[in-house]
Design a protein around this motif. Structure first.
Motif, PDB file in Angstrom:
ATOM      1  N   ILE A 161       0.839  -1.206   0.000  1.00 54.47           N
ATOM      2  CA  ILE A 161       0.000   0.000   0.000  1.00 54.47           C
ATOM      3  C   ILE A 161       0.869   1.249   0.000  1.00 54.47           C
ATOM      4  CG2 ILE A 161      -1.646   1.325   1.371  1.00 54.47           C
ATOM      5  CD1 ILE A 161      -2.829  -1.334   2.310  1.00 54.47           C
ATOM      6  N   VAL A 162       1.919   1.257   0.806  1.00 57.82           N
ATOM      7  CA  VAL A 162       2.814   2.424   0.852  1.00 57.82           C
ATOM      8  C   VAL A 162       3.493   2.620  -0.498  1.00 57.82           C
ATOM      9  CG1 VAL A 162       4.885   3.380   1.928  1.00 57.82           C
ATOM     10  CG2 VAL A 162       3.175   2.231   3.331  1.00 57.82           C
ATOM     11  N   LEU A 163       3.941   1.533  -1.117  1.00 59.62           N
ATOM     12  CA  LEU A 163       4.612   1.648  -2.422  1.00 59.62           C
ATOM     13  C   LEU A 163       3.658   2.098  -3.525  1.00 59.62           C
ATOM     14  CD1 LEU A 163       6.876  -1.544  -2.371  1.00 59.62           C
ATOM     15  CD2 LEU A 163       7.642   0.843  -2.341  1.00 59.62           C
ATOM     16  N   SER A 164       2.345   1.941  -3.334  1.00 56.89           N
ATOM     17  CA  SER A 164       1.389   2.326  -4.376  1.00 56.89           C
ATOM     18  C   SER A 164       1.175   3.834  -4.459  1.00 56.89           C
ATOM     19  CB  SER A 164       0.041   1.640  -4.128  1.00 56.89           C
ATOM     20  OG  SER A 164      -0.621   2.212  -3.018  1.00 56.89           O
ATOM     21  N   ILE A 165       1.634   4.596  -3.469  1.00 55.11           N
ATOM     22  CA  ILE A 165       1.419   6.043  -3.466  1.00 55.11           C
ATOM     23  C   ILE A 165       2.283   6.676  -4.550  1.00 55.11           C
ATOM     24  CG2 ILE A 165       1.569   8.150  -2.094  1.00 55.11           C
ATOM     25  CD1 ILE A 165       1.239   6.418   0.389  1.00 55.11           C
ATOM     26  N   PRO A 166       1.690   7.391  -5.483  1.00 60.33           N
ATOM     27  CA  PRO A 166       2.476   7.992  -6.575  1.00 60.33           C
ATOM     28  C   PRO A 166       3.518   8.980  -6.042  1.00 60.33           C
ATOM     29  CG  PRO A 166       0.125   8.049  -7.070  1.00 60.33           C
ATOM     30  CD  PRO A 166       0.253   7.641  -5.638  1.00 60.33           C
ATOM     31  N   TRP A 204     -12.197  -3.858  -5.365  1.00 58.89           N
ATOM     32  CA  TRP A 204     -11.817  -2.895  -6.391  1.00 58.89           C
ATOM     33  C   TRP A 204     -11.274  -3.609  -7.633  1.00 58.89           C
ATOM     34  CZ3 TRP A 204     -12.891   2.147  -6.594  1.00 58.89           C
ATOM     35  CH2 TRP A 204     -12.263   2.917  -7.566  1.00 58.89           C
ATOM     36  N   PRO A 205     -11.709  -3.220  -8.812  1.00 60.39           N
ATOM     37  CA  PRO A 205     -11.198  -3.866 -10.035  1.00 60.39           C
ATOM     38  C   PRO A 205      -9.697  -3.589 -10.211  1.00 60.39           C
ATOM     39  CG  PRO A 205     -13.206  -2.614 -10.476  1.00 60.39           C
ATOM     40  CD  PRO A 205     -12.765  -2.233  -9.101  1.00 60.39           C
ATOM     41  N   GLY A 206      -9.056  -4.416 -11.010  1.00 61.38           N
ATOM     42  CA  GLY A 206      -7.618  -4.275 -11.229  1.00 61.38           C
ATOM     43  C   GLY A 206      -7.290  -3.185 -12.235  1.00 61.38           C
ATOM     44  N   TRP A 207      -7.776  -1.979 -11.993  1.00 56.89           N
ATOM     45  CA  TRP A 207      -7.519  -0.855 -12.894  1.00 56.89           C
ATOM     46  C   TRP A 207      -6.272  -0.113 -12.442  1.00 56.89           C
ATOM     47  CZ3 TRP A 207     -13.203   1.180 -12.221  1.00 56.89           C
ATOM     48  CH2 TRP A 207     -14.064   0.300 -12.877  1.00 56.89           C
ATOM     49  N   ARG A 208      -5.328   0.007 -13.331  1.00 53.94           N
ATOM     50  CA  ARG A 208      -4.147   0.799 -13.023  1.00 53.94           C
ATOM     51  C   ARG A 208      -3.994   1.879 -14.085  1.00 53.94           C
ATOM     52  NH1 ARG A 208       1.434  -2.512 -14.428  1.00 53.94           N
ATOM     53  NH2 ARG A 208       1.534  -1.938 -16.635  1.00 53.94           N
ATOM     54  N   ILE A 209      -3.335   2.958 -13.698  1.00 58.08           N
ATOM     55  CA  ILE A 209      -3.168   4.099 -14.591  1.00 58.08           C
ATOM     56  C   ILE A 209      -1.682   4.282 -14.866  1.00 58.08           C
ATOM     57  CG2 ILE A 209      -3.565   6.574 -14.877  1.00 58.08           C
ATOM     58  CD1 ILE A 209      -5.868   6.332 -12.903  1.00 58.08           C
ATOM     59  N   PRO A 253      -0.964   2.159  -9.165  1.00 58.87           N
ATOM     60  CA  PRO A 253      -1.556   0.821  -9.053  1.00 58.87           C
ATOM     61  C   PRO A 253      -3.012   0.882  -8.603  1.00 58.87           C
ATOM     62  CG  PRO A 253       0.559   0.966  -7.903  1.00 58.87           C
ATOM     63  CD  PRO A 253       0.138   2.363  -8.231  1.00 58.87           C
ATOM     64  N   ALA A 254      -3.729  -0.190  -8.884  1.00 56.34           N
ATOM     65  CA  ALA A 254      -5.149  -0.244  -8.522  1.00 56.34           C
ATOM     66  C   ALA A 254      -5.350  -0.170  -7.020  1.00 56.34           C
ATOM     67  CB  ALA A 254      -5.779  -1.521  -9.080  1.00 56.34           C
ATOM     68  N   VAL A 255      -4.414  -0.705  -6.235  1.00 55.10           N
ATOM     69  CA  VAL A 255      -4.586  -0.757  -4.790  1.00 55.10           C
ATOM     70  C   VAL A 255      -4.569   0.629  -4.165  1.00 55.10           C
ATOM     71  CG1 VAL A 255      -2.130  -0.947  -4.204  1.00 55.10           C
ATOM     72  CG2 VAL A 255      -3.836  -2.033  -2.738  1.00 55.10           C
ATOM     73  N   PHE A 256      -4.024   1.631  -4.867  1.00 51.85           N
ATOM     74  CA  PHE A 256      -3.927   2.981  -4.323  1.00 51.85           C
ATOM     75  C   PHE A 256      -5.300   3.558  -4.007  1.00 51.85           C
ATOM     76  CE2 PHE A 256      -3.967   7.580  -5.434  1.00 51.85           C
ATOM     77  CZ  PHE A 256      -3.245   8.048  -4.353  1.00 51.85           C
ATOM     78  N   TRP A 257      -6.307   3.293  -4.843  1.00 53.53           N
ATOM     79  CA  TRP A 257      -7.624   3.910  -4.676  1.00 53.53           C
ATOM     80  C   TRP A 257      -8.388   3.364  -3.478  1.00 53.53           C
ATOM     81  CZ3 TRP A 257      -7.423   8.054  -7.467  1.00 53.53           C
ATOM     82  CH2 TRP A 257      -6.670   8.045  -8.657  1.00 53.53           C
ATOM     83  N   PRO A 258      -8.501   2.035  -3.295  1.00 58.30           N
ATOM     84  CA  PRO A 258      -9.264   1.555  -2.128  1.00 58.30           C
ATOM     85  C   PRO A 258      -8.490   1.626  -0.813  1.00 58.30           C
ATOM     86  CG  PRO A 258      -8.459  -0.308  -3.394  1.00 58.30           C
ATOM     87  CD  PRO A 258      -8.098   0.912  -4.179  1.00 58.30           C
ATOM     88  N   ALA A 259      -7.151   1.554  -0.870  1.00 62.50           N
ATOM     89  CA  ALA A 259      -6.376   1.462   0.362  1.00 62.50           C
ATOM     90  C   ALA A 259      -5.835   2.801   0.847  1.00 62.50           C
ATOM     91  CB  ALA A 259      -5.197   0.494   0.165  1.00 62.50           C
ATOM     92  N   VAL A 260      -5.749   3.805  -0.022  1.00 64.55           N
ATOM     93  CA  VAL A 260      -5.211   5.113   0.362  1.00 64.55           C
ATOM     94  C   VAL A 260      -6.270   6.199   0.201  1.00 64.55           C
ATOM     95  CG1 VAL A 260      -3.423   6.834  -0.050  1.00 64.55           C
ATOM     96  CG2 VAL A 260      -2.869   4.399  -0.251  1.00 64.55           C
ATOM     97  N   VAL A 261      -6.852   6.298  -1.007  1.00 67.79           N
ATOM     98  CA  VAL A 261      -7.793   7.385  -1.289  1.00 67.79           C
ATOM     99  C   VAL A 261      -9.090   7.203  -0.496  1.00 67.79           C
ATOM    100  CG1 VAL A 261      -9.150   8.501  -3.091  1.00 67.79           C
ATOM    101  CG2 VAL A 261      -6.800   7.781  -3.566  1.00 67.79           C
TER     102      VAL A 261
END
Length: 508
Positions: free
Chosen positions: A175-180, A312-317, A325-333
């Motif tokens: 989760i920490v690594l997913s933060i842009p 959360w779907p596996g959507w990444r940008i 990564p997709a995990v950024f939205w449900p776990a951080v935002v």
């Protein structure tokens, strides 16, 4: 000289020197409301005291180190197994330290109850509008106490370095690594190296026993000071107004009640620690990055984030050389938006309702504020759907429901159920308001059925307001109005009216 005379003499001498009675008298006469819902804050306080005491005992024997060793302790099923010193010392606490397992389980149960009591306390404040002026600061402090309690629980949960907590720590690393942009730097700041590293256990230990408890203690002290000087809100009643407090004095009634609650909380936690097993790390084994198991869920207060990540779907940008990564939205935002909305809600409601007047000391009934109650029910529905989604693998295993179907049920439910909960709660509140107006207009139903002269049956109702010719009800009020329940409890007046013969009940 008797003991009583000796105590009186010493107290008199202390008062002569320090004038203690002058400062203590107004504190001893302070009044507290009697409603049971006000005890959840005290429950959180006494659970935290148990946490401090049991945590201090455990810290004497715990080794916060990731250094590897081969275990040869009392727990023979783990003989010759490589593990960290943290996990080995947790096994020693469980099997070699006197009352170690009892204290460990008391500590874990107290942590769960501490967070749960804060959450229920906040829900009571939210649904009754106790966050309104002048108590906005206490609402913010309460929300931060909830956040710090969750962080403190996660830090303590991760310290034993067992398979379950290690899996949770690995998820937190991702989760920490997913933060842009900031993720890599934040991961280095927390772990000191690539996962898992050798610094994370000592750092979690320092945060768990020093930093986070210190912050919680400061916030609790500020919160209690605010409650003491601003006083509690109270529910509307016959004597309660915006300018007084109806209840019991600090001494002796409230002090005895609060002391009894503290003893009960400690005793029940000791009973739970001795009977109900929790976090049996000796059945999980030490953490190994290549291993995991079914039912790898954190404690209940973090299962919401677990469920959000699973739904959360596996959507990444992809943005050039950067990836979100997709995990950024449900776990951080999502947690930031959720807790941010909770923090600013009092100010948003005050602005939308233009409630900028005097201080509010009377609590509101949830039915009287249907929009706010709807938002609360919607948030709770959102939370429970995510908690259930966090156990989708267990549902799949136990009930033989295909995993994909459980995920889609959760995705549909998280979109449909919260608005539905808002609508149903809103309509129920309006229906209860109509029922209140009917009571005011027609009176209180007594449960007594009477046959009318024309042959049909009606329920005998008792008016809230006294009629001029009804002397026995002249001083009747909405609160405390006698309500008869049986035909024998009614008398017929000279003009044929029905009045209460004796006080058999009172309006709630």
């Amino acid at each position: 000289m008797s003991v009583k005379d000796l105590i009186f003499k010493q107290a008199k001498e202390v008062d002569e020197r320090y004038q203690a009675a002058k400062g203590l008298r107004p504190r001893m006469n302070k009044v507290f409301p009697e409603h049971f819902s006000f005890l959840f804050g005290e429950l959180a306080l006494y659970s935290f005291v148990v946490l401090l005491l049991t945590g201090t005992y455990l810290a004497l024997f715990f080794q916060p180190s990731s250094a590897e060793l081969v275990y040869h302790g009392s727990y023979t099923p783990m003989h010759d197994v490589e593990m960290s010193q943290a996990f080995a010392s947790t096994l020693d606490i469980s099997f070699d330290v006197r009352a170690g397992l009892l204290v460990r389980q008391m500590h874990h149960w107290a942590a769960n109850i501490f967070v749960a009591a804060i959450l229920v306390h906040l829900l009571r404040i939210f649904f009754t509008g106790a966050f309104r002026k002048p108590r906005e600061a206490n609402w913010i402090i309460g929300v931060f106490l909830l956040i710090l309690g969750i962080a403190e629980g996660f830090a303590g949960y991760s310290l034993p370095d067992d398979l379950l907590s290690g899996t949770g720590l690995r998820i937190m690393s991702g989760i920490v690594l997913s933060i842009p942009l900031l993720g890599t730097w934040l991961h280095w700041l927390v772990f000191g190296s690539e996962f898992p590293g050798e610094l994370i256990i000592p750092r979690l230990f320092a945060g768990h026993i020093l930093i986070l408890p210190g912050l919680i203690l400061v916030l609790i002290a500020v919160h209690l000071a605010g409650v003491w000087y601003q006083k509690h809100t109270q529910f509307p009643g016959e004597r309660g107004t915006e300018r007084n407090v109806v209840g019991v004095r600090t001494f002796p009634a409230f002090a005895a009640r609060s002391t009894s609650l503290a003893i009960m909380v400690t005793g029940i936690l000791a009973l739970m620690g001795g009977i109900f097993q929790i976090n049996p790390i000796f059945t999980y084994g030490p953490y190994q990055p290549s291993m995991s198991s079914i039912n790898s869920q954190p404690d209940w207060y973090l299962q919401m984030i677990e469920g959000a990540m699973r739904l959360w779907p596996g959507w990444r940008i992809d943005l050039g050389n950067y990836t979100v990564p997709a995990v950024f939205w449900p776990a951080v935002v999502m947690p930031i938006l959720l807790f941010g909305s909770i923090l600013v809600y009092p100010f948003v409601e005050r602005r939308l309702t233009r409630d900028t007047g005097l201080a509010h000391n009377i609590a509101q009934r949830p039915r009287d504020v249907p929009v706010r109650s709807g938002f609360g029910a919607m948030t709770l529905a959102f939370y429970f759907v995510l908690v259930i989604a966090g156990n989708d693998d267990v549902i799949d295993f136990v009930f033989s429901v295909p995993f994909e179907r459980v995920v889609w049920f959760g995705r549909i439910g998280v979109l449909v159920l919260p608005p539905l909960a808002f609508y149903l709660t809103y309509r129920i509140c309006l229906a209860l308001q109509r029922a209140d107006r009917d009571v005011i207009r027609h009176g209180v139903g007594t449960g007594v059925i009477q046959r009318h002269a024309e042959g049909y049956f009606v329920e005998v109702t008792q008016p809230l307001r006294a009629e001029p010719d009804q002397e026995s009800l002249k001083f009747a009020r909405y609160r405390g109005n006698p309500v008869p329940h049986l035909p024998g409890d009614l008398e017929t007046t000279k003009d044929g009216g029905k009045v209460a013969a004796k006080d058999t009940g009172r309006l709630p």
